[in-house]
Enzyme design. Structure first.
Site, PDB file in Angstrom:
ATOM      1  N   LYS A   1       0.841  -1.205   0.000  1.00 23.64           N
ATOM      2  CA  LYS A   1       0.000   0.000   0.000  1.00 23.64           C
ATOM      3  C   LYS A   1       0.872   1.250   0.000  1.00 23.64           C
ATOM      4  O   LYS A   1       0.602   2.213  -0.726  1.00 23.64           O
ATOM      5  CB  LYS A   1      -0.928  -0.015   1.233  1.00 23.64           C
ATOM      6  CG  LYS A   1      -2.060  -1.037   1.097  1.00 23.64           C
ATOM      7  CD  LYS A   1      -2.807  -1.292   2.414  1.00 23.64           C
ATOM      8  CE  LYS A   1      -3.814  -2.428   2.204  1.00 23.64           C
ATOM      9  NZ  LYS A   1      -4.471  -2.864   3.447  1.00 23.64           N
TER      10      LYS A   1
ATOM     11  N   GLN B   1      -4.813  -1.586   9.510  1.00 24.35           N
ATOM     12  CA  GLN B   1      -4.745  -2.936   8.951  1.00 24.35           C
ATOM     13  C   GLN B   1      -5.334  -3.944   9.944  1.00 24.35           C
ATOM     14  O   GLN B   1      -5.001  -3.937  11.129  1.00 24.35           O
ATOM     15  CB  GLN B   1      -3.272  -3.272   8.642  1.00 24.35           C
ATOM     16  CG  GLN B   1      -3.063  -4.581   7.909  1.00 24.35           C
ATOM     17  CD  GLN B   1      -3.635  -4.595   6.499  1.00 24.35           C
ATOM     18  OE1 GLN B   1      -3.690  -3.570   5.825  1.00 24.35           O
ATOM     19  NE2 GLN B   1      -4.082  -5.761   6.065  1.00 24.35           N
TER      20      GLN B   1
ATOM     21  N   ASP C   1     -11.337   2.581   4.169  1.00 26.46           N
ATOM     22  CA  ASP C   1     -11.728   1.164   4.161  1.00 26.46           C
ATOM     23  C   ASP C   1     -13.251   1.014   4.094  1.00 26.46           C
ATOM     24  O   ASP C   1     -13.751  -0.080   3.817  1.00 26.46           O
ATOM     25  CB  ASP C   1     -11.256   0.500   5.467  1.00 26.46           C
ATOM     26  CG  ASP C   1     -10.071  -0.420   5.261  1.00 26.46           C
ATOM     27  OD1 ASP C   1      -9.912  -0.953   4.150  1.00 26.46           O
ATOM     28  OD2 ASP C   1      -9.311  -0.605   6.235  1.00 26.46           O
TER      29      ASP C   1
HETATM   30  N1  GUN Z   1      -7.304  -7.151   6.268  1.00 25.32           N
HETATM   31  C1  GUN Z   1      -7.753  -7.932   5.253  1.00 25.32           C
HETATM   32  N2  GUN Z   1      -8.430  -7.201   4.349  1.00 25.32           N
HETATM   33  C2  GUN Z   1      -8.392  -5.929   4.794  1.00 25.32           C
HETATM   34  C3  GUN Z   1      -8.910  -4.715   4.273  1.00 25.32           C
HETATM   35  O1  GUN Z   1      -9.560  -4.646   3.220  1.00 25.32           O
HETATM   36  N3  GUN Z   1      -8.666  -3.609   5.020  1.00 25.32           N
HETATM   37  C4  GUN Z   1      -7.971  -3.662   6.194  1.00 25.32           C
HETATM   38  N4  GUN Z   1      -7.796  -2.542   6.859  1.00 25.32           N
HETATM   39  N5  GUN Z   1      -7.478  -4.772   6.703  1.00 25.32           N
HETATM   40  C5  GUN Z   1      -7.683  -5.900   5.991  1.00 25.32           C
END
Ligand code: GUN
Length: 300
Positions: A58, A102, A125
Protein backbone atom coordinates in the site's frame (compact mmCIF):
# COMPACT_ATOMS: atom_id res chain seq x y z
CA UNK A 1 -11.93 -36.50 -21.73
CA UNK A 2 -11.52 -33.07 -20.17
CA UNK A 3 -14.18 -30.48 -21.11
CA UNK A 4 -12.75 -27.44 -22.96
CA UNK A 5 -12.20 -24.35 -20.77
CA UNK A 6 -14.40 -21.73 -22.44
CA UNK A 7 -14.69 -19.10 -19.70
CA UNK A 8 -13.00 -15.72 -20.19
CA UNK A 9 -10.44 -14.82 -17.55
CA UNK A 10 -11.28 -11.43 -16.06
CA UNK A 11 -8.01 -9.49 -16.06
CA UNK A 12 -8.05 -7.81 -12.64
CA UNK A 13 -4.38 -6.97 -12.94
CA UNK A 14 -4.91 -5.08 -16.20
CA UNK A 15 -8.09 -3.47 -14.86
CA UNK A 16 -6.21 -2.29 -11.76
CA UNK A 17 -3.36 -0.93 -13.90
CA UNK A 18 -5.87 1.12 -15.95
CA UNK A 19 -7.48 2.48 -12.79
CA UNK A 20 -4.07 3.37 -11.29
CA UNK A 21 -3.16 5.21 -14.51
CA UNK A 22 -6.36 7.28 -14.33
CA UNK A 23 -5.74 8.01 -10.64
CA UNK A 24 -2.19 9.16 -11.38
CA UNK A 25 -3.58 11.74 -13.81
CA UNK A 26 -6.26 12.73 -11.30
CA UNK A 27 -3.72 13.22 -8.50
CA UNK A 28 -1.49 15.37 -10.74
CA UNK A 29 -4.54 17.46 -11.64
CA UNK A 30 -5.49 17.86 -7.97
CA UNK A 31 -1.96 18.98 -7.11
CA UNK A 32 -1.84 21.58 -9.85
CA UNK A 33 -5.31 22.89 -9.05
CA UNK A 34 -5.04 23.01 -5.25
CA UNK A 35 -1.31 22.95 -4.46
CA UNK A 36 -2.14 20.08 -2.07
CA UNK A 37 -1.11 16.43 -2.14
CA UNK A 38 -3.67 13.79 -1.06
CA UNK A 39 -2.29 11.68 1.80
CA UNK A 40 -3.04 8.19 3.12
CA UNK A 41 -2.13 7.03 6.64
CA UNK A 42 -1.84 3.27 7.24
CA UNK A 43 -1.57 1.90 10.78
CA UNK A 44 -0.24 -1.59 11.49
CA UNK A 45 -0.23 -3.00 15.02
CA UNK A 46 1.96 -6.05 15.66
CA UNK A 47 4.17 -8.20 13.46
CA UNK A 48 1.78 -10.34 11.41
CA UNK A 49 3.95 -11.12 8.33
CA UNK A 50 1.11 -11.11 5.76
CA UNK A 51 -0.21 -7.78 7.09
CA UNK A 52 3.34 -6.38 6.93
CA UNK A 53 3.54 -7.32 3.24
CA UNK A 54 0.13 -5.71 2.48
CA UNK A 55 1.09 -2.49 4.28
CA UNK A 56 4.39 -2.31 2.37
CA UNK A 57 2.52 -2.72 -0.94
CA UNK A 58 0.00 0.00 0.00
CA UNK A 59 2.84 2.38 0.91
CA UNK A 60 4.70 1.82 -2.38
CA UNK A 61 1.61 2.15 -4.58
CA UNK A 62 0.42 5.28 -2.75
CA UNK A 63 3.76 6.99 -3.43
CA UNK A 64 3.82 5.67 -7.02
CA UNK A 65 0.68 7.60 -8.00
CA UNK A 66 2.05 10.81 -6.51
CA UNK A 67 0.23 10.81 -3.16
CA UNK A 68 1.76 11.14 0.31
CA UNK A 69 2.02 7.99 2.44
CA UNK A 70 2.27 7.92 6.23
CA UNK A 71 2.91 4.45 7.70
CA UNK A 72 2.73 3.78 11.45
CA UNK A 73 4.12 0.40 12.55
CA UNK A 74 3.19 0.01 16.23
CA UNK A 75 4.28 -2.74 18.64
CA UNK A 76 1.88 -5.63 19.38
CA UNK A 77 1.54 -4.38 23.00
CA UNK A 78 0.07 -1.03 21.92
CA UNK A 79 -2.89 -0.22 24.19
CA UNK A 80 -6.39 0.70 23.07
CA UNK A 81 -5.87 4.23 24.39
CA UNK A 82 -2.58 4.67 22.55
CA UNK A 83 -4.10 3.51 19.27
CA UNK A 84 -7.21 5.66 19.70
CA UNK A 85 -5.01 8.68 20.50
CA UNK A 86 -3.01 8.18 17.29
CA UNK A 87 -6.24 7.93 15.26
CA UNK A 88 -7.61 11.12 16.83
CA UNK A 89 -4.37 12.84 15.84
CA UNK A 90 -4.69 11.56 12.26
CA UNK A 91 -8.36 12.67 12.17
CA UNK A 92 -7.20 16.20 12.96
CA UNK A 93 -4.23 16.24 10.54
CA UNK A 94 -5.08 18.19 7.38
CA UNK A 95 -2.37 16.44 5.33
CA UNK A 96 -4.05 13.06 6.01
CA UNK A 97 -7.11 12.51 3.82
CA UNK A 98 -7.48 8.75 4.29
CA UNK A 99 -6.89 6.50 7.32
CA UNK A 100 -6.65 2.71 7.27
CA UNK A 101 -5.99 0.41 10.23
CA UNK A 102 -4.74 -2.94 8.95
CA UNK A 103 -6.82 -5.85 10.26
CA UNK A 104 -6.77 -8.18 12.07
CA UNK A 105 -5.72 -6.34 15.22
CA UNK A 106 -4.12 -8.15 18.18
CA UNK A 107 -6.82 -9.82 20.31
CA UNK A 108 -6.58 -7.38 23.27
CA UNK A 109 -7.77 -4.50 21.07
CA UNK A 110 -11.46 -3.71 20.42
CA UNK A 111 -11.68 -3.62 16.62
CA UNK A 112 -15.11 -1.97 16.38
CA UNK A 113 -14.12 0.80 18.77
CA UNK A 114 -10.95 1.41 16.76
CA UNK A 115 -12.79 1.53 13.41
CA UNK A 116 -15.50 3.82 14.73
CA UNK A 117 -13.11 6.41 16.12
CA UNK A 118 -11.84 7.12 12.58
CA UNK A 119 -13.40 10.21 10.97
CA UNK A 120 -16.00 8.62 8.62
CA UNK A 121 -14.94 11.02 5.85
CA UNK A 122 -11.35 9.69 6.11
CA UNK A 123 -12.43 6.04 6.48
CA UNK A 124 -11.04 4.79 3.15
CA UNK A 125 -11.73 1.16 4.16
CA UNK A 126 -15.44 1.99 4.42
CA UNK A 127 -15.71 -0.02 7.65
CA UNK A 128 -17.04 2.78 9.89
CA UNK A 129 -20.61 2.20 11.04
CA UNK A 130 -21.69 5.44 9.32
CA UNK A 131 -20.27 4.36 5.96
CA UNK A 132 -21.89 0.92 6.33
CA UNK A 133 -25.20 2.70 7.00
CA UNK A 134 -24.74 5.11 4.10
CA UNK A 135 -24.03 2.20 1.75
CA UNK A 136 -27.07 0.29 3.02
CA UNK A 137 -29.34 3.29 2.48
CA UNK A 138 -27.98 4.33 -0.93
CA UNK A 139 -26.20 7.49 0.27
CA UNK A 140 -22.70 8.64 -0.72
CA UNK A 141 -20.43 6.31 1.22
CA UNK A 142 -16.79 5.36 1.24
CA UNK A 143 -17.19 1.73 0.11
CA UNK A 144 -14.98 -1.21 1.23
CA UNK A 145 -12.21 -1.68 -1.35
CA UNK A 146 -12.50 -5.38 -2.22
CA UNK A 147 -16.25 -5.43 -2.97
CA UNK A 148 -15.89 -2.10 -4.80
CA UNK A 149 -13.28 -3.67 -7.08
CA UNK A 150 -15.52 -6.72 -7.61
CA UNK A 151 -18.46 -4.50 -8.58
CA UNK A 152 -16.34 -2.51 -11.05
CA UNK A 153 -15.29 -5.72 -12.80
CA UNK A 154 -18.87 -7.04 -12.85
CA UNK A 155 -20.22 -3.82 -14.36
CA UNK A 156 -17.43 -3.76 -16.92
CA UNK A 157 -18.29 -7.32 -17.94
CA UNK A 158 -22.08 -7.25 -17.74
CA UNK A 159 -23.14 -3.62 -18.04
CA UNK A 160 -26.52 -3.28 -16.36
CA UNK A 161 -26.86 -5.83 -13.53
CA UNK A 162 -30.56 -5.18 -12.83
CA UNK A 163 -32.67 -8.29 -12.38
CA UNK A 164 -29.75 -10.74 -12.28
CA UNK A 165 -29.61 -13.37 -9.55
CA UNK A 166 -26.51 -12.78 -7.43
CA UNK A 167 -25.27 -15.19 -4.78
CA UNK A 168 -22.59 -14.00 -2.35
CA UNK A 169 -20.90 -16.82 -0.43
CA UNK A 170 -19.51 -15.45 2.84
CA UNK A 171 -20.98 -12.80 5.12
CA UNK A 172 -17.94 -10.96 6.48
CA UNK A 173 -18.13 -7.23 7.25
CA UNK A 174 -15.14 -6.68 4.93
CA UNK A 175 -16.45 -8.41 1.81
CA UNK A 176 -19.71 -10.41 1.92
CA UNK A 177 -22.06 -7.89 3.54
CA UNK A 178 -20.93 -4.78 1.60
CA UNK A 179 -20.83 -6.86 -1.62
CA UNK A 180 -24.47 -7.83 -1.06
CA UNK A 181 -25.38 -4.17 -0.44
CA UNK A 182 -23.61 -3.03 -3.60
CA UNK A 183 -25.37 -5.69 -5.69
CA UNK A 184 -28.74 -4.73 -4.19
CA UNK A 185 -27.91 -1.14 -5.12
CA UNK A 186 -27.58 -2.38 -8.71
CA UNK A 187 -31.04 -4.00 -8.45
CA UNK A 188 -29.80 -7.59 -8.42
CA UNK A 189 -31.77 -10.24 -6.54
CA UNK A 190 -29.22 -11.07 -3.85
CA UNK A 191 -28.83 -14.10 -1.61
CA UNK A 192 -26.03 -14.39 0.95
CA UNK A 193 -24.84 -17.90 1.81
CA UNK A 194 -22.76 -18.73 4.87
CA UNK A 195 -21.64 -21.63 7.03
CA UNK A 196 -25.17 -22.37 8.30
CA UNK A 197 -26.86 -22.14 4.88
CA UNK A 198 -28.60 -25.32 3.71
CA UNK A 199 -27.51 -26.75 0.37
CA UNK A 200 -25.01 -24.10 -0.72
CA UNK A 201 -24.27 -25.93 -4.02
CA UNK A 202 -27.96 -25.77 -5.09
CA UNK A 203 -28.12 -22.08 -4.18
CA UNK A 204 -24.94 -21.32 -6.12
CA UNK A 205 -26.45 -23.02 -9.20
CA UNK A 206 -29.15 -20.30 -9.27
CA UNK A 207 -26.54 -17.54 -9.59
CA UNK A 208 -25.98 -15.45 -12.70
CA UNK A 209 -23.35 -13.68 -10.59
CA UNK A 210 -21.45 -15.75 -8.04
CA UNK A 211 -19.11 -13.97 -5.62
CA UNK A 212 -17.17 -16.22 -3.26
CA UNK A 213 -15.33 -14.83 -0.22
CA UNK A 214 -14.87 -17.53 2.41
CA UNK A 215 -11.13 -18.27 2.60
CA UNK A 216 -11.47 -22.02 1.91
CA UNK A 217 -9.28 -23.32 -0.91
CA UNK A 218 -11.27 -24.48 -3.96
CA UNK A 219 -14.48 -24.97 -1.95
CA UNK A 220 -16.79 -24.11 -4.87
CA UNK A 221 -16.77 -26.99 -7.34
CA UNK A 222 -17.50 -26.85 -11.06
CA UNK A 223 -20.99 -28.36 -10.72
CA UNK A 224 -21.99 -25.55 -8.30
CA UNK A 225 -21.65 -23.07 -11.17
CA UNK A 226 -24.51 -22.36 -13.59
CA UNK A 227 -23.38 -22.45 -17.24
CA UNK A 228 -22.76 -18.88 -18.39
CA UNK A 229 -22.46 -17.41 -14.87
CA UNK A 230 -19.90 -14.71 -14.05
CA UNK A 231 -17.75 -15.87 -11.12
CA UNK A 232 -15.77 -13.55 -8.85
CA UNK A 233 -13.31 -15.41 -6.65
CA UNK A 234 -12.16 -13.30 -3.70
CA UNK A 235 -10.19 -16.09 -1.96
CA UNK A 236 -6.41 -16.02 -1.67
CA UNK A 237 -5.28 -19.30 -0.09
CA UNK A 238 -1.78 -20.71 0.10
CA UNK A 239 -1.74 -24.52 -0.23
CA UNK A 240 0.94 -27.20 -0.61
CA UNK A 241 0.31 -29.53 -3.52
CA UNK A 242 2.69 -32.01 -5.14
CA UNK A 243 5.44 -30.72 -2.86
CA UNK A 244 4.95 -27.16 -4.11
CA UNK A 245 3.44 -24.14 -2.41
CA UNK A 246 0.89 -22.28 -4.55
CA UNK A 247 -1.91 -19.74 -4.29
CA UNK A 248 -5.48 -20.82 -5.11
CA UNK A 249 -8.86 -19.17 -4.77
CA UNK A 250 -12.10 -20.30 -3.12
CA UNK A 251 -13.29 -21.69 -6.49
CA UNK A 252 -11.91 -24.81 -8.21
CA UNK A 253 -10.79 -22.75 -11.21
CA UNK A 254 -10.04 -25.63 -13.58
CA UNK A 255 -13.63 -26.91 -13.14
CA UNK A 256 -15.20 -23.54 -14.00
CA UNK A 257 -14.68 -23.60 -17.76
CA UNK A 258 -18.46 -23.46 -18.43
CA UNK A 259 -18.79 -20.06 -16.67
CA UNK A 260 -18.89 -17.14 -19.09
CA UNK A 261 -16.13 -15.41 -17.14
CA UNK A 262 -14.13 -15.89 -13.94
CA UNK A 263 -11.46 -13.97 -12.04
CA UNK A 264 -8.23 -15.99 -11.78
CA UNK A 265 -6.27 -16.27 -8.52
CA UNK A 266 -3.78 -14.66 -8.47
CA UNK A 267 -4.35 -11.77 -10.88
CA UNK A 268 -8.10 -11.25 -10.42
CA UNK A 269 -9.64 -9.51 -7.42
CA UNK A 270 -6.37 -9.04 -5.47
CA UNK A 271 -4.80 -6.26 -7.57
CA UNK A 272 -8.11 -4.36 -7.60
CA UNK A 273 -8.21 -4.02 -3.81
CA UNK A 274 -5.22 -1.68 -3.49
CA UNK A 275 -6.25 0.24 -6.64
CA UNK A 276 -9.66 0.86 -5.02
CA UNK A 277 -7.98 1.97 -1.78
CA UNK A 278 -6.10 4.61 -3.78
CA UNK A 279 -9.35 5.56 -5.53
CA UNK A 280 -11.12 5.92 -2.17
CA UNK A 281 -8.32 8.17 -0.92
CA UNK A 282 -8.73 10.43 -3.96
CA UNK A 283 -12.52 10.39 -3.44
CA UNK A 284 -12.06 11.28 0.26
CA UNK A 285 -9.72 14.16 -0.65
CA UNK A 286 -12.21 15.54 -3.18
CA UNK A 287 -15.12 15.36 -0.74
CA UNK A 288 -13.07 17.05 2.00
CA UNK A 289 -12.16 19.86 -0.41
CA UNK A 290 -15.56 20.03 -2.11
CA UNK A 291 -14.05 19.24 -5.50
CA UNK A 292 -16.69 18.06 -7.94
CA UNK A 293 -15.44 16.12 -10.96
CA UNK A 294 -17.76 15.40 -13.84
CA UNK A 295 -16.07 12.14 -14.73
CA UNK A 296 -16.02 9.93 -11.65
CA UNK A 297 -13.04 7.57 -11.72
CA UNK A 298 -15.01 5.12 -9.61
CA UNK A 299 -18.63 5.04 -10.65
CA UNK A 300 -20.85 3.24 -8.16
N1 GUN B 1 -7.30 -7.15 6.27
C1 GUN B 1 -7.75 -7.93 5.25
N2 GUN B 1 -8.43 -7.20 4.35
C2 GUN B 1 -8.39 -5.93 4.79
C3 GUN B 1 -8.91 -4.72 4.27
O1 GUN B 1 -9.56 -4.65 3.22
N3 GUN B 1 -8.67 -3.61 5.02
C4 GUN B 1 -7.97 -3.66 6.19
N4 GUN B 1 -7.80 -2.54 6.86
N5 GUN B 1 -7.48 -4.77 6.70
C5 GUN B 1 -7.68 -5.90 5.99
Amino acid sequence: MNKPFLADRIDGKGFAADLVEKLTVDVADIKSRTGLTPGLAVVLVGEDPASGVYVGAKHRQTLAIGMESFVYRLPAETTQNELMALLEKLNAASEVNGILVQLPLPAHLNTNAVINVIDPDKDVDGFHILNAGRLATGQDALVPCTPLGCLMMLKDRLGNLAGLNAVVVGKSNIVGKPMAQLLMGENCTVTVAHSKTQDVPALCRTADILVVAVGRPEMVKGDWIKPGAVVIDVGINRIDRDGRSRIVGDVAFEEAGHASAITPVPGGVGPMTIACLLANTVTAFKRQHHIVTHQAVVAV
